[in-house]
Structure formats: C-alpha cells, structure tokens
Design a protein around this motif. Structure first.
Motif, PDB file in Angstrom:
ATOM      1  N   ASP A 108       0.848  -1.184   0.000  1.00  0.00           N
ATOM      2  CA  ASP A 108       0.000   0.000   0.000  1.00  0.00           C
ATOM      3  C   ASP A 108       0.888   1.240   0.000  1.00  0.00           C
ATOM      4  O   ASP A 108       1.912   1.267   0.681  1.00  0.00           O
ATOM      5  CB  ASP A 108      -0.904   0.039   1.242  1.00  0.00           C
ATOM      6  CG  ASP A 108      -1.897  -1.106   1.266  1.00  0.00           C
ATOM      7  OD1 ASP A 108      -2.906  -1.005   0.572  1.00  0.00           O
ATOM      8  OD2 ASP A 108      -1.636  -2.097   1.982  1.00  0.00           O
ATOM      9  N   CYS A 128     -12.293   4.361  -6.324  1.00  0.00           N
ATOM     10  CA  CYS A 128     -11.168   3.552  -6.791  1.00  0.00           C
ATOM     11  C   CYS A 128     -11.266   3.367  -8.303  1.00  0.00           C
ATOM     12  O   CYS A 128     -12.356   3.176  -8.840  1.00  0.00           O
ATOM     13  CB  CYS A 128     -11.187   2.182  -6.122  1.00  0.00           C
ATOM     14  SG  CYS A 128      -9.865   1.978  -4.941  1.00  0.00           S
ATOM     15  N   THR A 129     -10.127   3.425  -8.969  1.00  0.00           N
ATOM     16  CA  THR A 129     -10.069   3.104 -10.389  1.00  0.00           C
ATOM     17  C   THR A 129      -9.148   1.910 -10.568  1.00  0.00           C
ATOM     18  O   THR A 129      -8.308   1.627  -9.709  1.00  0.00           O
ATOM     19  CB  THR A 129      -9.540   4.295 -11.216  1.00  0.00           C
ATOM     20  OG1 THR A 129      -8.265   4.676 -10.698  1.00  0.00           O
ATOM     21  CG2 THR A 129     -10.484   5.467 -11.159  1.00  0.00           C
ATOM     22  N   TYR A 130      -9.288   1.238 -11.681  1.00  0.00           N
ATOM     23  CA  TYR A 130      -8.559  -0.008 -11.911  1.00  0.00           C
ATOM     24  C   TYR A 130      -7.715   0.093 -13.168  1.00  0.00           C
ATOM     25  O   TYR A 130      -7.930   0.948 -14.016  1.00  0.00           O
ATOM     26  CB  TYR A 130      -9.541  -1.175 -12.044  1.00  0.00           C
ATOM     27  CG  TYR A 130     -10.406  -1.341 -10.832  1.00  0.00           C
ATOM     28  CD1 TYR A 130      -9.987  -2.097  -9.759  1.00  0.00           C
ATOM     29  CD2 TYR A 130     -11.619  -0.683 -10.738  1.00  0.00           C
ATOM     30  CE1 TYR A 130     -10.772  -2.227  -8.628  1.00  0.00           C
ATOM     31  CE2 TYR A 130     -12.418  -0.801  -9.615  1.00  0.00           C
ATOM     32  CZ  TYR A 130     -11.979  -1.571  -8.560  1.00  0.00           C
ATOM     33  OH  TYR A 130     -12.749  -1.689  -7.446  1.00  0.00           O
ATOM     34  N   THR A 160      -4.772   1.063 -13.755  1.00  0.00           N
ATOM     35  CA  THR A 160      -4.090   2.339 -13.953  1.00  0.00           C
ATOM     36  C   THR A 160      -2.585   2.157 -13.988  1.00  0.00           C
ATOM     37  O   THR A 160      -1.861   3.115 -14.243  1.00  0.00           O
ATOM     38  CB  THR A 160      -4.437   3.313 -12.818  1.00  0.00           C
ATOM     39  OG1 THR A 160      -4.054   2.707 -11.579  1.00  0.00           O
ATOM     40  CG2 THR A 160      -5.902   3.646 -12.805  1.00  0.00           C
ATOM     41  N   ASN A 161      -2.086   0.961 -13.715  1.00  0.00           N
ATOM     42  CA  ASN A 161      -0.648   0.751 -13.648  1.00  0.00           C
ATOM     43  C   ASN A 161      -0.322  -0.684 -14.014  1.00  0.00           C
ATOM     44  O   ASN A 161      -1.192  -1.547 -14.051  1.00  0.00           O
ATOM     45  CB  ASN A 161      -0.125   1.092 -12.241  1.00  0.00           C
ATOM     46  CG  ASN A 161      -0.845   0.299 -11.168  1.00  0.00           C
ATOM     47  OD1 ASN A 161      -0.629  -0.883 -11.003  1.00  0.00           O
ATOM     48  ND2 ASN A 161      -1.742   0.965 -10.439  1.00  0.00           N
ATOM     49  N   LEU A 208      -6.261   2.179  -7.608  1.00  0.00           N
ATOM     50  CA  LEU A 208      -5.839   3.527  -7.223  1.00  0.00           C
ATOM     51  C   LEU A 208      -7.004   4.234  -6.552  1.00  0.00           C
ATOM     52  O   LEU A 208      -8.042   4.470  -7.169  1.00  0.00           O
ATOM     53  CB  LEU A 208      -5.383   4.320  -8.449  1.00  0.00           C
ATOM     54  CG  LEU A 208      -5.041   5.789  -8.198  1.00  0.00           C
ATOM     55  CD1 LEU A 208      -3.805   5.905  -7.308  1.00  0.00           C
ATOM     56  CD2 LEU A 208      -4.831   6.529  -9.500  1.00  0.00           C
ATOM     57  N   GLU A 225      -8.549   7.512  -5.136  1.00  0.00           N
ATOM     58  CA  GLU A 225      -8.409   8.963  -5.228  1.00  0.00           C
ATOM     59  C   GLU A 225      -9.360   9.602  -4.230  1.00  0.00           C
ATOM     60  O   GLU A 225     -10.539   9.267  -4.184  1.00  0.00           O
ATOM     61  CB  GLU A 225      -8.718   9.468  -6.639  1.00  0.00           C
ATOM     62  CG  GLU A 225      -8.508  10.955  -6.785  1.00  0.00           C
ATOM     63  CD  GLU A 225      -8.727  11.460  -8.202  1.00  0.00           C
ATOM     64  OE1 GLU A 225      -8.372  12.620  -8.456  1.00  0.00           O
ATOM     65  OE2 GLU A 225      -9.269  10.715  -9.034  1.00  0.00           O
ATOM     66  N   PHE A 236      -3.839  10.397  -2.894  1.00  0.00           N
ATOM     67  CA  PHE A 236      -3.967   9.184  -3.686  1.00  0.00           C
ATOM     68  C   PHE A 236      -3.387   8.032  -2.887  1.00  0.00           C
ATOM     69  O   PHE A 236      -2.515   8.227  -2.033  1.00  0.00           O
ATOM     70  CB  PHE A 236      -3.192   9.305  -5.006  1.00  0.00           C
ATOM     71  CG  PHE A 236      -3.676  10.411  -5.891  1.00  0.00           C
ATOM     72  CD1 PHE A 236      -4.686  10.186  -6.807  1.00  0.00           C
ATOM     73  CD2 PHE A 236      -3.115  11.674  -5.813  1.00  0.00           C
ATOM     74  CE1 PHE A 236      -5.136  11.206  -7.631  1.00  0.00           C
ATOM     75  CE2 PHE A 236      -3.552  12.696  -6.629  1.00  0.00           C
ATOM     76  CZ  PHE A 236      -4.560  12.460  -7.539  1.00  0.00           C
ATOM     77  N   TYR A 290      -2.290   3.772  -3.655  1.00  0.00           N
ATOM     78  CA  TYR A 290      -2.330   2.468  -4.303  1.00  0.00           C
ATOM     79  C   TYR A 290      -2.596   1.451  -3.210  1.00  0.00           C
ATOM     80  O   TYR A 290      -1.888   1.413  -2.207  1.00  0.00           O
ATOM     81  CB  TYR A 290      -1.008   2.143  -5.007  1.00  0.00           C
ATOM     82  CG  TYR A 290      -0.876   2.781  -6.362  1.00  0.00           C
ATOM     83  CD1 TYR A 290      -1.816   2.541  -7.353  1.00  0.00           C
ATOM     84  CD2 TYR A 290       0.194   3.605  -6.654  1.00  0.00           C
ATOM     85  CE1 TYR A 290      -1.696   3.130  -8.595  1.00  0.00           C
ATOM     86  CE2 TYR A 290       0.320   4.190  -7.904  1.00  0.00           C
ATOM     87  CZ  TYR A 290      -0.627   3.946  -8.863  1.00  0.00           C
ATOM     88  OH  TYR A 290      -0.510   4.520 -10.098  1.00  0.00           O
ATOM     89  N   GLU A 347      -8.599  -4.304  -2.571  1.00  0.00           N
ATOM     90  CA  GLU A 347      -9.726  -3.418  -2.279  1.00  0.00           C
ATOM     91  C   GLU A 347     -10.539  -4.039  -1.148  1.00  0.00           C
ATOM     92  O   GLU A 347     -11.622  -4.574  -1.346  1.00  0.00           O
ATOM     93  CB  GLU A 347     -10.578  -3.194  -3.531  1.00  0.00           C
ATOM     94  CG  GLU A 347     -11.479  -2.001  -3.364  1.00  0.00           C
ATOM     95  CD  GLU A 347     -12.180  -1.631  -4.648  1.00  0.00           C
ATOM     96  OE1 GLU A 347     -12.794  -0.555  -4.657  1.00  0.00           O
ATOM     97  OE2 GLU A 347     -12.150  -2.407  -5.603  1.00  0.00           O
TER      98      GLU A 347
END
Length: 198
Positions: A109, A132-134, A136-137, A143, A145, A160, A162, A166
C-alpha cells in the motif's frame, strides 16, 4: 589477421540509410531535445515527429527513441529500483508519503498527498469524495483517489493511494493516515463513496 581477397564493393552505395545503426543514432542535440521533451511529458510519437520535422534526412526509428529514453532513465535512476525512485521523488517534492510492506519487503500500500492539497482540505473540510479506479498501472493495483469539494463547487485532489487489495483493511489504513495528517483539523462532515470494499 585479415586477408583482403577483393577490395572492391560488389554493390553500389545505399541511397537510403534506414536500418543502419550509424544512421539511426541520435546526435547530441537530438538526444538533448528528446530528454527535454520527455521531461515535459510529451508523447514519444510527438517527439518522433518533431525530430523528423527538424531534419528531413533523419533516419531515426521509434525503437531508437524508446532506447534513448530508456538509457536516459537508467542513468537518471543511478541503479535505484522504480519504487526507490518514486519514494525519492516524493520526498524531494515534500509530499506526505506513507507505505506498508508485506513479509517479503514488497510494498503493498502506498499513500501520498501534496502539502498544498492538504492545506486546501483544511480550508474546505466539508465534503470528501473517494473512489477507486482499476488498471491504472502495470501492477494492477487499485488507485484510490480522495477528492474534496470547495465552497464554489469546484473539486481538487487531496490524496492518492495504491491499495494492495480493495478491502476494508486497506481503506482503513489509507483513511487512518489521512486522519493523522489532518490532526487538529475539522474533519469532513460528509464522505461520499461507492462502498466498493463491502
């Protein structure tokens, strides 16, 4: 020892030099331009087009540009891993940073926030929005936000994170760090989230 049997070329010289390593290389000026444009977050295709526009006879390929940028980044990192580089950059820019590792010392984390964003949060501590978005890396970490709403209905990013997973524990850690950072401050009255960890 070299024995020359026939010192005459059996073919005419090439009209176009594409594919030859000598012709594909970047000059010092072109390498400097590539580095400057990369610092400005310009996409590699745009850099490629710029180099071609500056010199019509430039035989550079996209692979050459990728390799030149990679070589520059390796020199810039000075042997540090990507995570060490990231943590170093956050420290240099005075970000508030917190991370936790698993048993194998792998970062699971990572939380970061800019001091100016935290000051804005102290100024407008009313509504906090989290999502949360998925994808992204490259590590497929979600991630998180955290966004705040001002009194003029504008939004700005507060922090932010990581998250390794989840799950409630990961969210609790991230919000716990935010709470520690905002110690002696009025906490938001409303927190909006999609409750995706439940």
């Amino acid at each position: 020892m070299l024995h020359v049997l026939c010192g005459v070329h059996n073919h005419p010289s090439a009209e176009h030099l594409e594919g030859h390593s000598f012709a594909n290389g970047l000059s010092k000026e072109e390498t400097s331009l590539l580095v400057d444009m990369s610092k400005s977050m310009v996409r590699l295709k745009k850099i490629f087009v710029t180099l071609k526009q500056r010199d019509a006879f430039n035989a550079t390929t996209m692979k050459t540009i990728y390799n030149a940028r990679h070589r520059h980044r390796v020199v810039q990192r000075a042997g540090r891993s990507q995570m060490q580089q990231l943590l170093g950059k956050l420290s240099i820019q005075n970000y508030v940073e917190w991370h936790r590792c698993d048993d194998k010392e792998k970062v699971t984390d990572l939380f970061w926030a800019h001091p100016v964003s935290l000051e804005l949060l102290r100024t407008f501590p009313h509504v906090l929005i989290m999502g949360c978005t998925y994808k992204t890396n490259r590590y497929r970490l979600p991630l998180l936000e955290i966004v705040e709403v001002t009194s003029t209905d504008l939004t700005f990013s507060v922090a932010f994170a990581y998250l390794g997973y989840e799950r409630e524990d990961n969210y609790t850690c991230a919000l716990g760090i935010l709470r520690i950072v905002l110690e002696n401050t009025v906490f938001p009255k409303v927190i909006i989230t999609d409750r995706s960890w439940l």
